[in-house]
Design an enzyme around this catalytic site. Sequence first.
Site, PDB file in Angstrom:
ATOM      1  N   ASP A 135       0.849  -1.200   0.000  1.00 14.54           N
ATOM      2  CA  ASP A 135       0.000   0.000   0.000  1.00 14.54           C
ATOM      3  C   ASP A 135       0.878   1.242   0.000  1.00 14.54           C
ATOM      4  O   ASP A 135       2.038   1.200   0.442  1.00 14.54           O
ATOM      5  CB  ASP A 135      -0.897   0.028   1.243  1.00 14.54           C
TER       6      ASP A 135
HETATM    7  N1  URA Z   1      -1.243  -5.991   3.855  1.00 14.84           N
HETATM    8  C1  URA Z   1      -1.773  -4.743   3.864  1.00 14.84           C
HETATM    9  O1  URA Z   1      -2.810  -4.504   4.443  1.00 14.84           O
HETATM   10  N2  URA Z   1      -1.083  -3.788   3.217  1.00 14.84           N
HETATM   11  C2  URA Z   1       0.083  -3.991   2.579  1.00 14.84           C
HETATM   12  O2  URA Z   1       0.660  -3.063   2.017  1.00 14.84           O
HETATM   13  C3  URA Z   1       0.613  -5.285   2.581  1.00 14.84           C
HETATM   14  C4  URA Z   1      -0.069  -6.273   3.221  1.00 14.84           C
END
Ligand code: URA
Length: 250
Positions: free
Chosen positions: A105
């Site tokens: 993310d």
């Molecule tokens: N899980 C999440 O919620 N976000 C990420 O970036 C990676 C794994």
Amino acid sequence: MAQIRLDKFLSECGVGTRSEVKNFIRKGLVTVDGFPVKKPEEKVDTDTSDVMFQNTRITYEKYVYFLLHKPSGVVSASSDRNCITVTDLLKKEGRTDLFPVGRLDKDTEGLLLLTNDGELCHNLLSPKKHVKKTYFAQVEGIVTQQMIREFREGIDIGDEKKTLPAQLKILSAGEISQIELTICEGRFHQVKRMFESCGMRVSYLKRIAMGGLTLPDSLEKGSYRRLTPQEILLLKMDCERMEGNDVSGY
Ligand code: URA
């Protein structure tokens, strides 16, 4: 066997930026198969052409592998109209064919691989391979021993199927708890959604390991380095080992 422009060949080999290598070529500093070539657009073969720059042989690498410490605020994509992308951070490598192995993310930090090896990327991301990913997270609220058991059993995060068994380790429990979570899938926002389903918000998330690779402490946010041949082998072995793996052994 691939025919590419001489300037692209040299910049992808790290000799310089595209405009720098054009200058080198025009100045006659580059030979191909023993003869000076002064045209940047001249085609060379990545496998068979003998390219020398200032009397040093330049060998083309078909596949390249980088480990990036992704900072928050950067998107895991090859291009984006509005935001800095992870491939922007590797711009000086001169490779235009890199892509991230999966996504973190925008606000997640940590270990992200970038490569042009589509097969390895596919294998590392394949749901069949169960390659482990470990995250460090700060979670608002008290993470309990009961949650360790629930995460091991699998969590309903609103998808068709529950999550596969995951290993939750509590580093500290309090108003903000600190945990490590190892999962062997890569569902959208998976870590955040696993805690959400327990009524908790992840306020900080960082990936610290993928397969046999861990994020080196010495690698600053926004920095990257090449994987060593041993690390590439390790990742390939992770994909072999994980196929059909029974993850219920957590
Ligand atoms: N899980 C999440 O919620 N976000 C990420 O970036 C990676 C794994």
